[in-house]
Design a protein around this motif. Structure first.
Motif, PDB file in Angstrom:
ATOM      1  N   ASP A  55      -0.751  43.477  25.412  1.00  0.00           N
ATOM      2  CA  ASP A  55      -2.069  43.237  26.114  1.00  0.00           C
ATOM      3  C   ASP A  55      -2.728  42.140  25.736  1.00  0.00           C
ATOM      4  OD1 ASP A  55      -2.230  45.477  27.723  1.00  0.00           O
ATOM      5  OD2 ASP A  55      -2.859  46.789  26.224  1.00  0.00           O
ATOM      6  N   LEU A  56      -1.886  41.136  24.567  1.00  0.00           N
ATOM      7  CA  LEU A  56      -2.516  40.200  23.955  1.00  0.00           C
ATOM      8  C   LEU A  56      -2.674  39.076  24.979  1.00  0.00           C
ATOM      9  CD1 LEU A  56      -3.824  39.226  21.018  1.00  0.00           C
ATOM     10  CD2 LEU A  56      -1.416  38.315  20.440  1.00  0.00           C
ATOM     11  N   ASP A  57      -3.742  38.335  25.029  1.00  0.00           N
ATOM     12  CA  ASP A  57      -3.840  37.248  25.771  1.00  0.00           C
ATOM     13  C   ASP A  57      -3.166  35.895  25.352  1.00  0.00           C
ATOM     14  OD1 ASP A  57      -5.600  35.710  28.181  1.00  0.00           O
ATOM     15  OD2 ASP A  57      -5.826  34.356  26.148  1.00  0.00           O
ATOM     16  N   ASP A  58      -2.344  35.323  26.090  1.00  0.00           N
ATOM     17  CA  ASP A  58      -1.427  34.286  25.862  1.00  0.00           C
ATOM     18  C   ASP A  58      -2.289  33.207  24.997  1.00  0.00           C
ATOM     19  OD1 ASP A  58       1.193  34.944  26.274  1.00  0.00           O
ATOM     20  OD2 ASP A  58       1.094  33.896  28.331  1.00  0.00           O
ATOM     21  N   GLU A  59      -3.301  32.890  25.338  1.00  0.00           N
ATOM     22  CA  GLU A  59      -3.970  31.898  24.621  1.00  0.00           C
ATOM     23  C   GLU A  59      -4.429  32.123  23.302  1.00  0.00           C
ATOM     24  OE1 GLU A  59      -5.571  27.929  24.218  1.00  0.00           O
ATOM     25  OE2 GLU A  59      -4.568  28.860  25.965  1.00  0.00           O
ATOM     26  N   VAL A  60      -4.732  33.338  23.144  1.00  0.00           N
ATOM     27  CA  VAL A  60      -5.061  34.060  21.664  1.00  0.00           C
ATOM     28  C   VAL A  60      -3.825  33.788  20.987  1.00  0.00           C
ATOM     29  CG1 VAL A  60      -5.558  36.030  20.399  1.00  0.00           C
ATOM     30  CG2 VAL A  60      -6.779  35.743  22.609  1.00  0.00           C
ATOM     31  N   PHE A  61      -2.613  34.381  21.446  1.00  0.00           N
ATOM     32  CA  PHE A  61      -1.357  34.032  20.474  1.00  0.00           C
ATOM     33  C   PHE A  61      -1.009  32.700  20.526  1.00  0.00           C
ATOM     34  CE2 PHE A  61       3.213  34.628  19.907  1.00  0.00           C
ATOM     35  CZ  PHE A  61       3.341  35.479  18.956  1.00  0.00           C
ATOM     36  N   ARG A  62      -1.140  31.907  21.249  1.00  0.00           N
ATOM     37  CA  ARG A  62      -0.814  30.382  21.410  1.00  0.00           C
ATOM     38  C   ARG A  62      -1.785  29.801  20.096  1.00  0.00           C
ATOM     39  NH1 ARG A  62      -2.442  25.115  23.215  1.00  0.00           N
ATOM     40  NH2 ARG A  62      -0.729  24.189  24.516  1.00  0.00           N
ATOM     41  N   ARG A  63      -3.183  30.132  20.098  1.00  0.00           N
ATOM     42  CA  ARG A  63      -3.845  29.495  18.791  1.00  0.00           C
ATOM     43  C   ARG A  63      -3.255  30.012  17.769  1.00  0.00           C
ATOM     44  NH1 ARG A  63      -8.359  30.070  22.663  1.00  0.00           N
ATOM     45  NH2 ARG A  63      -8.734  32.139  21.889  1.00  0.00           N
ATOM     46  N   TYR A  64      -2.809  31.441  17.463  1.00  0.00           N
ATOM     47  CA  TYR A  64      -2.691  32.052  16.365  1.00  0.00           C
ATOM     48  C   TYR A  64      -1.299  31.560  15.815  1.00  0.00           C
ATOM     49  CZ  TYR A  64       0.341  35.576  13.756  1.00  0.00           C
ATOM     50  OH  TYR A  64       0.903  36.331  12.836  1.00  0.00           O
ATOM     51  N   LEU A  65      -0.440  31.273  17.051  1.00  0.00           N
ATOM     52  CA  LEU A  65       1.123  30.761  16.470  1.00  0.00           C
ATOM     53  C   LEU A  65       0.902  29.347  16.006  1.00  0.00           C
ATOM     54  CD1 LEU A  65       3.688  32.351  16.429  1.00  0.00           C
ATOM     55  CD2 LEU A  65       4.079  30.902  18.594  1.00  0.00           C
ATOM     56  N   VAL A  66       0.292  28.537  16.502  1.00  0.00           N
ATOM     57  CA  VAL A  66      -0.078  27.198  15.980  1.00  0.00           C
ATOM     58  C   VAL A  66      -0.503  27.033  14.392  1.00  0.00           C
ATOM     59  CG1 VAL A  66      -1.290  24.830  16.376  1.00  0.00           C
ATOM     60  CG2 VAL A  66      -0.392  26.152  18.184  1.00  0.00           C
ATOM     61  N   GLN A  67      -1.597  27.805  14.278  1.00  0.00           N
ATOM     62  CA  GLN A  67      -2.041  27.877  12.901  1.00  0.00           C
ATOM     63  C   GLN A  67      -1.000  28.655  11.969  1.00  0.00           C
ATOM     64  OE1 GLN A  67      -5.113  26.625  11.712  1.00  0.00           O
ATOM     65  NE2 GLN A  67      -4.823  25.725  13.806  1.00  0.00           N
ATOM     66  N   TYR A 109      12.572  30.713  16.194  1.00  0.00           N
ATOM     67  CA  TYR A 109      11.464  31.303  16.721  1.00  0.00           C
ATOM     68  C   TYR A 109      10.452  30.621  17.179  1.00  0.00           C
ATOM     69  CZ  TYR A 109       7.589  34.185  17.727  1.00  0.00           C
ATOM     70  OH  TYR A 109       6.376  35.125  18.418  1.00  0.00           O
ATOM     71  N   PHE A 110       9.944  29.751  16.029  1.00  0.00           N
ATOM     72  CA  PHE A 110       8.572  29.076  16.594  1.00  0.00           C
ATOM     73  C   PHE A 110       8.903  27.937  17.638  1.00  0.00           C
ATOM     74  CE2 PHE A 110       6.975  30.335  12.365  1.00  0.00           C
ATOM     75  CZ  PHE A 110       5.749  30.779  12.682  1.00  0.00           C
ATOM     76  N   GLU A 111      10.019  27.258  17.640  1.00  0.00           N
ATOM     77  CA  GLU A 111      10.276  26.255  18.644  1.00  0.00           C
ATOM     78  C   GLU A 111      10.554  26.925  19.844  1.00  0.00           C
ATOM     79  OE1 GLU A 111      13.693  24.225  17.204  1.00  0.00           O
ATOM     80  OE2 GLU A 111      12.525  23.172  15.502  1.00  0.00           O
ATOM     81  N   ARG A 112      11.117  27.985  20.035  1.00  0.00           N
ATOM     82  CA  ARG A 112      11.267  28.643  21.402  1.00  0.00           C
ATOM     83  C   ARG A 112      10.086  29.094  21.826  1.00  0.00           C
ATOM     84  NH1 ARG A 112      13.938  33.151  21.191  1.00  0.00           N
ATOM     85  NH2 ARG A 112      14.050  33.321  18.871  1.00  0.00           N
ATOM     86  N   SER A 113       9.245  29.743  21.134  1.00  0.00           N
ATOM     87  CA  SER A 113       7.814  30.151  21.494  1.00  0.00           C
ATOM     88  C   SER A 113       6.845  29.193  21.960  1.00  0.00           C
ATOM     89  CB  SER A 113       7.398  31.039  20.352  1.00  0.00           C
ATOM     90  OG  SER A 113       8.047  32.191  20.120  1.00  0.00           O
ATOM     91  N   PHE A 114       7.100  28.147  21.269  1.00  0.00           N
ATOM     92  CA  PHE A 114       6.201  26.922  21.498  1.00  0.00           C
ATOM     93  C   PHE A 114       6.412  26.615  22.842  1.00  0.00           C
ATOM     94  CE2 PHE A 114       5.256  26.091  16.855  1.00  0.00           C
ATOM     95  CZ  PHE A 114       3.991  26.839  16.747  1.00  0.00           C
ATOM     96  N   GLU A 115       7.612  26.233  23.019  1.00  0.00           N
ATOM     97  CA  GLU A 115       8.059  25.795  24.485  1.00  0.00           C
ATOM     98  C   GLU A 115       7.832  26.659  25.639  1.00  0.00           C
ATOM     99  OE1 GLU A 115      12.229  24.544  26.776  1.00  0.00           O
ATOM    100  OE2 GLU A 115      12.596  25.463  24.702  1.00  0.00           O
ATOM    101  N   ALA A 116       7.899  28.106  25.338  1.00  0.00           N
ATOM    102  CA  ALA A 116       7.461  29.037  26.339  1.00  0.00           C
ATOM    103  C   ALA A 116       6.059  29.047  26.630  1.00  0.00           C
ATOM    104  CB  ALA A 116       8.021  30.369  25.943  1.00  0.00           C
ATOM    105  N   LEU A 117       5.254  28.735  25.531  1.00  0.00           N
ATOM    106  CA  LEU A 117       3.858  28.567  25.674  1.00  0.00           C
ATOM    107  C   LEU A 117       3.196  27.491  25.962  1.00  0.00           C
ATOM    108  CD1 LEU A 117       2.875  31.045  22.818  1.00  0.00           C
ATOM    109  CD2 LEU A 117       2.457  31.568  24.738  1.00  0.00           C
ATOM    110  N   ASP A 118       4.336  26.444  26.254  1.00  0.00           N
ATOM    111  CA  ASP A 118       3.646  25.144  26.473  1.00  0.00           C
ATOM    112  C   ASP A 118       2.804  24.426  25.792  1.00  0.00           C
ATOM    113  OD1 ASP A 118       4.988  25.040  29.222  1.00  0.00           O
ATOM    114  OD2 ASP A 118       3.242  26.346  29.978  1.00  0.00           O
ATOM    115  N   VAL A 119       3.197  24.373  24.339  1.00  0.00           N
ATOM    116  CA  VAL A 119       2.741  23.819  23.320  1.00  0.00           C
ATOM    117  C   VAL A 119       3.468  22.562  22.996  1.00  0.00           C
ATOM    118  CG1 VAL A 119       1.960  24.085  20.884  1.00  0.00           C
ATOM    119  CG2 VAL A 119       1.979  26.064  22.312  1.00  0.00           C
ATOM    120  N   PRO A 120       2.760  21.409  23.269  1.00  0.00           N
ATOM    121  CA  PRO A 120       3.664  20.105  22.982  1.00  0.00           C
ATOM    122  C   PRO A 120       3.736  20.114  21.526  1.00  0.00           C
ATOM    123  CG  PRO A 120       1.255  19.609  23.341  1.00  0.00           C
ATOM    124  CD  PRO A 120       1.656  21.252  23.796  1.00  0.00           C
TER     125      PRO A 120
END
Length: 250
Positions: A55-67, A109-120
């Motif tokens: 149920d975790l929002d992608d934008e929440v996880f995106r911000r978390y993962l970048v940090q 893992y980070f690199e693949r996840s950033f690609e999936a989450l559209d994090v440049p």
């Protein structure tokens, strides 16, 4: 009586008193109890529950993962410092092995996840750190700079142990998004559990041999880490609503 007052009264006192009342408990058991209720808040946080139930929002996880990616860079450096301070070659070897995991398996893992989450790459390679991430990095660096092996472990252990606990709690869940499922798998496996257990053994030995004054110093580092883990999760939901992470001794 407030919840805070009740929590303080219910916490164990000195390690000597705790050890006398709990014959099989170690120094790290005492540290965990001294960190309540924040320990329970960190290991059962809304972020970890929603991650497990998908149920975790992608934008929440995106911000978390970048940090978290930025934080891991500092974490690697502090583990490297711990290698230098470790008292035995066996200890140095165990820490070096875990460094390999951080710089290889997790980085992939980070690199693949950033690609999936559209994090440049420009965003995660040179991210703007939140106040909470800066405070966490400052704590890690301070433990390594001003303390010794025990103080460094007092920050590294809760940072890893909290993840083991929440991941084991949601291990039976199966998020459909691979970056959520794999984040659980990275922290709910036998190898990681063995490493956290080893960190506990190391700090148990250091703490039991430390003076009462140094034990309190180690405790402050441990408790501060737990508090910042909560803040780290919270800021993923509300990056502009920074928690009070300035107060208290780090």
């Amino acid at each position: 009586m407030t919840r805070c007052d009740a929590d303080v009264e219910s916490q164990p006192g000195s390690f000597e008193e705790y050890a006398e009342a709990h014959e099989t408990a170690g120094f790290t058991d005492w540290l965990r109890e001294r960190a309540q209720p924040e320990w329970s808040d960190a290991t059962s946080h809304r972020f970890t529950r929603e991650l497990g139930t998908d149920d975790l929002d992608d934008e929440v996880f995106r911000r978390y993962l970048v940090q978290d990616y930025a934080f891991v860079g500092t974490l690697v450096g502090v583990f490297g410092h711990a290698v230098g301070d470790a008292p035995t070659m066996e200890s140095k070897s165990r820490l070096v092995d875990f460094l390999g995991t951080l710089t290889a398996d997790e980085n992939d893992y980070f690199e693949r996840s950033f690609e999936a989450l559209d994090v440049p790459e420009a965003e995660y390679a040179d991210s703007e750190l939140t106040h909470e991430t800066q405070a966490f990095e400052d704590l890690l660096e301070r433990a390594a700079r001003e303390g010794g092996y025990a103080e460094t472990l007092a920050v590294l252990l809760p940072a890893e142990w909290i993840y083991l606990e929440w991941a084991n709690t949601v291990e039976g869940e199966s998020p459909s998004r691979f970056y959520l499922a794999e984040w659980i798998d990275l922290h709910a496996n036998e190898g990681f559990e063995t490493f956290v257990s080893w960190l506990r053994d190391e700090l148990d030995q250091e703490g039991e041999a430390a003076s009462p004054r140094r034990r309190r110093r180690i405790e402050r580092f441990f408790r501060r880490t737990v508090s910042l883990e909560i803040a780290f999760f919270e800021t993923a939901y509300d990056p502009d609503g920074a928690m009070d992470v300035e107060g208290g001794e780090k």
